[in-house]
Design an enzyme around this catalytic site. Structure first.
Site, PDB file in Angstrom:
ATOM      1  CG  ASN A 223      -2.069   0.957   1.053  1.00 55.92           C
ATOM      2  OD1 ASN A 223      -1.923   2.169   1.150  1.00 55.92           O
ATOM      3  ND2 ASN A 223      -3.223   0.408   0.737  1.00 55.92           N
ATOM      4  CG  HIS A 445     -10.855  19.173  -0.814  1.00 57.00           C
ATOM      5  ND1 HIS A 445     -11.577  19.674   0.263  1.00 57.00           N
ATOM      6  CD2 HIS A 445     -11.063  20.045  -1.848  1.00 57.00           C
ATOM      7  CE1 HIS A 445     -12.177  20.795  -0.098  1.00 57.00           C
ATOM      8  NE2 HIS A 445     -11.901  21.040  -1.380  1.00 57.00           N
ATOM      9  CG  HIS A 514     -11.615   7.487  -0.624  1.00 57.83           C
ATOM     10  ND1 HIS A 514     -11.505   6.614  -1.679  1.00 57.83           N
ATOM     11  CD2 HIS A 514     -12.935   7.717  -0.466  1.00 57.83           C
ATOM     12  CE1 HIS A 514     -12.715   6.334  -2.144  1.00 57.83           C
ATOM     13  NE2 HIS A 514     -13.599   7.003  -1.436  1.00 57.83           N
ATOM     14  CD  GLU A 533     -10.362   3.852  -0.362  1.00 59.46           C
ATOM     15  OE1 GLU A 533      -9.463   4.521   0.175  1.00 59.46           O
ATOM     16  OE2 GLU A 533     -10.290   3.444  -1.532  1.00 59.46           O
ATOM     17  CD  GLU A 539      -9.884   3.667  -4.739  1.00 62.13           C
ATOM     18  OE1 GLU A 539     -10.905   4.358  -4.814  1.00 62.13           O
ATOM     19  OE2 GLU A 539      -8.803   4.105  -4.337  1.00 62.13           O
TER      20      GLU A 539
HETATM   21  C1  NOJ Z   1      -7.224   7.410  -3.530  1.00 62.06           C
HETATM   22  C2  NOJ Z   1      -8.705   7.338  -3.536  1.00 62.06           C
HETATM   23  O1  NOJ Z   1      -9.153   6.233  -2.798  1.00 62.06           O
HETATM   24  C3  NOJ Z   1      -9.152   7.292  -4.968  1.00 62.06           C
HETATM   25  O2  NOJ Z   1     -10.531   7.029  -5.028  1.00 62.06           O
HETATM   26  C4  NOJ Z   1      -8.759   8.596  -5.601  1.00 62.06           C
HETATM   27  O3  NOJ Z   1      -9.175   8.587  -6.927  1.00 62.06           O
HETATM   28  C5  NOJ Z   1      -7.250   8.772  -5.513  1.00 62.06           C
HETATM   29  N1  NOJ Z   1      -6.812   8.621  -4.182  1.00 62.06           N
HETATM   30  C6  NOJ Z   1      -6.811  10.145  -5.996  1.00 62.06           C
HETATM   31  O4  NOJ Z   1      -7.188  11.094  -5.050  1.00 62.06           O
HETATM   32 CA    CA Z   2      -8.021   4.543  -1.900  1.00 63.31          CA
END
Ligand code: NOJ
Ligand code: CA
Length: 750
Positions: A223, A445, A514, A533, A539
Site C-alpha cells: 500500500n 480534495h 478516503h 473508504e 478501486e
Molecule cells: C485514492 C482514492 O481512494 C481514490 O478514489 C482517488 O481517486 C485517488 N486517491 C486520488 O485522489
Molecule cells: Ca483509496
C-alpha cells in the site's frame, strides 16, 4: 521534600511492570451486571495484585475469560509540580494497572429510541444496563482515580476508561501503553487483516486464532502508506466465530482525541491486547483530565444476522451534534469523472511539462496540455448530461485543481491549495450547468496526506464550495502522513479528521474521506460523515477476493458506511485502456458478475452510493442499469435474511421517504430492494417475501446471474452475464435464487 521522597519510592516499586500476559482470576469481591434480556453477564473485580479485571459470559458460555485492564504512563509527564519536574520523581513507565482499590461503584439502566438522519432503519433502540467502577491507586501522596464505565447491551459490551477532573492527583498524562486484554475462551475462527498504523486496505484471512502469527506476513501486500507493527497484530473490527456458533466481534466506538487501537494476539494466553497507534515520538496518547478513552466493544450474538442488525457501535456514540442536520444532509447517489482515471484511460494531471509544481508560481495558463486530462469542460458536461438524465444526485470530479503533476510520493508540504482550477475546468459554468439539470457537483480534495497544509487551506476550500454550490467533498489521504512520523491512525490524525468534519458541518458540507481511519460510529454525532473508504474497495489494483463483500458488513461497516464504489459493468479494465499497466500481483479484472455489482447497493449499506462505471458502459446495458436508477439509498427497515461471514449475505431493505434525495424521491415505504452475494462458491437461496405488506401486489424485477455466469476473474469460465425477469408478487411468494461463484442477485420490488 518529604512528599517527593514518598513518590520516588512508589515510582521505583512499579517501574518494572511491563506488558505481561493477562491475569487469570479475580480475587475478592466481584460485581456482576446482566444485559437487559439477561443473556449476557459481565463480572468486574480486582486480581490478587489489585489489577482491574472483567469477564463476559453468554448464558453459561464464556466469551471473555477474566482479563485485565489498565495503562502504563510516561513517567516524566506525571511530574506536574515544579519540584517534581526538577527532581523527576516519576520514572518510566508508571504502572497504572496494578495496585488499585475500588472506591466506588454505580449502576443504572437506559432505554431510548432515536432517529438517525440516515441509516439502515428509521429508528434505533439504545437499551443497556450500566456499571461504573471507580478505581484509585496510591502514587506517593497522591491517589489518582480512574473510572471504568461498562454498558451491557443484549448484543454486547462497551466499556471505556474515564479520568475525571481530579486536580493535582492527575491532570496531564501521556500513555505509554493501554493494557486492555481480551482473553478468548477458545481457538475461534476469525476474519482478520494485518495490524497496521496506516491502512486497512487488506484482504481478509479466515483462520483459527492460533494461525495468525504463522500467516500474517504472507497477507501483507503493498500500500502507498503502511506500517505493520507486529507479526501477531490484527485490526479491529475483528470478527470471530466460536465452534459452538457464537459470533464475537471486538472493535471500538467513538475514537476522539485518542489514537486508534489495533490488537496484538498472544497465542500462549489466547488473548488480545490493545495496541495503540503511536505518535511521531512513539507515545500513544497525550491526555488531559477530564477525558475518556474510546469505548472498547465486544459484540456477542448467536446468529450472524444479529451481528448485522447490531447498532452497538452507533449507540455508544453521542447523539447528533448538528441541530439542523435533517435540513441539509441528504443521502446521495452519484457518478464520477473518476473510474476512467483509475483505469488509466485519462489523467488527473493537465500537462506533462512540469517536473515539479509550485502553487501560485507555476504557469499553467501557458503550459501545453498533454491532451488526456479527464476533468475538462466537455467531458464533465457529458457526464452531467448522463447522470442528470438518470436521476443521480451528484457528480464527483477528480483532477480539477492545479497540482496533480507532482502530488504522489513526493512528501510535498504545499501540494494543493484546493481552490485553483486547471485552465480547462470552468468551475462556475460547470456548477451552473449541473444545477440547471437538478444535480450538484461533488468536490474532490486529495490532501496527499499533507495534513497541516490541508488545515491551512480548509476554510478557503470550504468557502469556495459554498460559493459555487457544492455540498459534498471526497477527501483523500494517499501516502505517508506529513508531519513525518505521524500515522493515519495516530491521535494527531484522529484530531485532524475530526476538525475537518466539524468545520465542514459549519459550512453545511458532507464529507467522504478516503484512506482516513476506519470509522467508529461517529456518524451518529456527525451525520455529515456520509462515507469513508478505509478498507479495500473496488478501486484496489490487486483486486478483491470473492469473500470480501461477505465480510465487510461484519467488520469495517460496523463503524459506518463505506464508499465501496459498486456498479462496475465492464469487468475487464483493459477494455478501457488496452495499454493499462498490469503490475505483478495486479489484476485487470473486477472479480464479479454484473448481478453481484447490483446486489452491493443493498448488501453494502451506505447513504452515499456511487454508480462507478462510465456512462457508455451503462448505456450498453440500460436494462441492468435500471436497478441502479431505482435503488433507494435511505431505509425504513432492513431484514437480514441469510448471513455467514466469509460465505454469503442476503439482505432486504424497505425504502424510506426522503424528500432531499433524488434517489428516494417519491418513495413511500412500499418499495423493497433485496441483494444477495456469495463467495467463490455458487449458492442457492429461497427468498421468502413475507416482509411485504400482506394483501398488496407488487412487481418484482429480478436481476440474476445467467446460467453460465462465473464471477471469478481468475477463472477460464469468467463470465459476468446476467438475465432479468419480472414477476407479480405478494407477501406469500417465495423466490428461488441462484448465485454463480463470486456472483449475486438483486431484486427491486415496487
Ligand atoms: C485514492 C482514492 O481512494 C481514490 O478514489 C482517488 O481517486 C485517488 N486517491 C486520488 O485522489
Ligand atoms: Ca483509496
Amino acid at each position: 521534600m518529604k512528599k517527593i521522597l514518598g513518590i520516588a519510592v512508589i515510582a521505583l516499586a512499579f517501574a518494572s511492570c511491563g506488558r505481561g500476559p493477562a491475569q487469570t482470576s479475580f480475587s475478592g469481591e466481584v460485581q456482576t451486571l446482566k444485559s437487559p434480556d439477561g443473556n449476557l453477564t459481565l463480572s468486574v473485580g480486582l486480581t490478587a495484585d489489585g489489577t482491574p479485571a472483567y469477564s463476559l459470559d453468554f448464558g453459561d458460555r464464556a466469551v471473555v475469560l477474566p482479563s485485565t485492564l489498565g495503562y502504563e504512563f510516561r513517567g516524566d509527564k506525571l511530574n506536574t509540580t515544579y519540584e517534581e519536574r526538577s527532581s523527576k520523581v516519576y520514572s518510566d513507565p508508571v504502572d497504572f494497572h496494578s495496585g488499585f482499590r475500588i472506591i466506588d461503584t454505580a449502576t443504572g439502566s437506559f432505554d431510548e429510541t432515536w432517529e438517525p438522519v440516515w441509516g439502515e432503519e428509521s429508528s434505533i433502540r439504545n437499551h443497556y444496563n450500566e456499571l461504573a467502577v471507580t478505581f484509585s491507586k496510591r502514587l506517593g501522596d497522591r491517589e489518582p482515580k480512574m473510572t471504568v464505565r461498562f454498558r451491557l447491551y443484549d448484543d454486547g459490551l462497551g466499556f471505556r476508561y474515564e479520568f475525571p477532573y481530579q486536580g493535582w492527583e492527575l491532570s496531564y498524562f501521556v500513555v505509554k501503553e493501554e493494557l486492555t486484554y481480551f482473553r478468548m475462551a477458545g481457538d475461534h475462527t476469525a476474519c482478520w487483516i494485518p495490524g497496521d498504523y496506516d491502512t486497512q486496505e487488506y484482504s481478509y484471512t479466515v483462520s483459527r486464532l492460533s494461525r495468525i502469527e504463522a500467516e500474517q506476513k504472507a497477507h501483507v501486500d503493498y500500500n502507498a502508506s503502511q506500517q505493520v507493527f507486529s507479526p501477531s497484530g490484527v485490526q479491529t473490527a475483528l470478527q470471530m466465530k466460536t465452534d459452538d456458533g457464537l459470533y464475537i466481534n471486538i472493535h471500538e466506538a467513538a475514537v476522539l482525541d485518542y489514537p486508534t487501537t489495533s490488537l496484538d494476539y498472544d497465542a500462549a494466553s489466547n488473548s488480545f491486547v490493545t495496541w495503540l497507534t503511536p505518535d511521531a515520538e512513539g507515545w500513544k496518547g497525550r491526555l488531559q483530565a477530564p477525558c475518556t478513552s474510546p469505548w472498547r466493544t465486544v459484540m456477542v450474538v448467536d446468529d450472524a444476522r444479529k451481528a448485522l442488525a447490531s447498532r452497538l457501535i452507533l449507540n455508544l456514540n453521542e447523539p447528533c451534534a448538528i441541530p439542523d442536520a435533517a435540513e441539509w444532509i441528504h443521502p446521495t447517489k452519484y457518478m464520477g469523472v473518476w473510474w476512467e482515471m483509475i483505469a488509466d484511460r485519462s489523467k488527473w494531471s493537465y500537462t506533462s511539462e512540469f517536473s515539479s509544481v509550485r502553487l501560485g508560481e507555476t504557469d499553467y495558463k501557458n503550459a501545453t496540455p498533454h491532451g488526456n486530462h479527464g476533468a475538462n469542460n466537455d467531458n464533465v458536461k457529458r457526464y452531467i448530461d448522463f447522470a442528470a438524465a438518470n436521476g443521480m444526485d451528484g457528480l464527483l470530479i477528480e483532477g480539477w485543481n492545479e497540482g496533480w503533476e507532482d502530488w504522489f510520493g513526493c512528501q510535498k508540504f504545499s501540494v494543493f491549495d484546493f481552490v485553483t482550477p486547471y485552465p480547462d475546468f470552468d468551475i462556475k459554468m460547470l456548477n451552473e450547468y449541473a444545477h440547471s439539470r437538478g444535480m450538484r457537483l461533488i468536490m474532490h480534495h486529495e490532501t496527499s496526506s499533507s495534513a497541516i497544509n490541508y488545515e491551512r487551506h480548509l476554510e478557503d476550500a470550504y468557502n469556495l464550495m459554498n460559493k459555487y454550490g457544492y455540498d459534498a467533498v471526497k477527501s483523500g489521504y494517499v501516502g505517508d502522513i506529513l508531519p513525518e512520523g505521524e500515522h493515519h491512525y495516530s491521535q494527531f490524525m484522529i484530531n485532524h479528521y475530526h476538525y475537518c468534519i466539524t468545520e465542514a458541518a459549519k459550512h453545511r458540507i458532507m464529507v467522504n474521506a478516503h484512506e482516513a481511519v476506519r470509522p467508529t460510529g461517529l456518524c451518529r454525532t456527525w451525520p455529515n460523515m456520509i462515507g469513508n473508504e478505509s478498507a479495500r474497495g473496488t478501486e484496489f489494483k490487486t483486486g478483491v477476493l470473492p469473500n470480501h463483500v461477505t465480510i465487510l458488513p461484519f467488520t469495517r461497516l460496523q463503524g459506518g458506511p463505506m464508499d465501496y464504489t459498486p456498479g462496475i459493468f465492464e469487468m475487464d479494465m483493459r477494455k478501457l485502456n488496452p495499454d493499462m499497466q498490469v503490475g505483478p500481483g495486479d489484476t485487470p479484472f473486477i472479480s464479479s458478475t454484473i448481478a453481484r455489482q447490483l446486489a452491493l447497493y443493498v448488501t453494502m449499506y451506505s447513504p452515499l452510493q456511487m454508480a462507478a462505471d462510465l456512462p457508455e458502459h451503462y448505456a450498453a446495458h440500460m436494462d441492468a442499469f435500471q436497478f441502479i436508477k431505482d435503488v433507494a439509498v435511505d431505509w425504513q427497515r432492513s431484514e437480514y435474511l441469510y448471513a455467514e461471514p466469509g460465505d454469503y449475505l442476503v439482505i432486504a431493505r424497505q425504502a424510506k421517504a426522503h424528500a432531499k434525495c433524488r434517489a428516494n424521491a417519491g418513495m413511500d415505504g412500499h418499495e423493497w430492494f433485496v441483494g444477495g452475494v456469495t463467495d467463490e462458491n455458487a449458492r442457492d437461496f429461497s427468498v421468502s417475501l413475507d416482509f411485504l405488506e400482506p394483501g398488496r401486489t407488487y412487481t418484482a424485477t429480478i436481476y440474476e446471474d445467467a446460467p453460465d455466469a462465473c464471477g471469478l476473474g481468475t477463472d477460464a469460465a469468467f463470465n459476468p452475464a446476467y438475465s432479468i425477469r419480472k414477476l407479480t408478487v405478494t407477501s406469500s411468494d417465495k423466490l428461488e435464487m441462484h448465485m454463480a461463484p463470486s456472483g449475486g442477485f438483486a431484486i427491486s420490488i415496487l
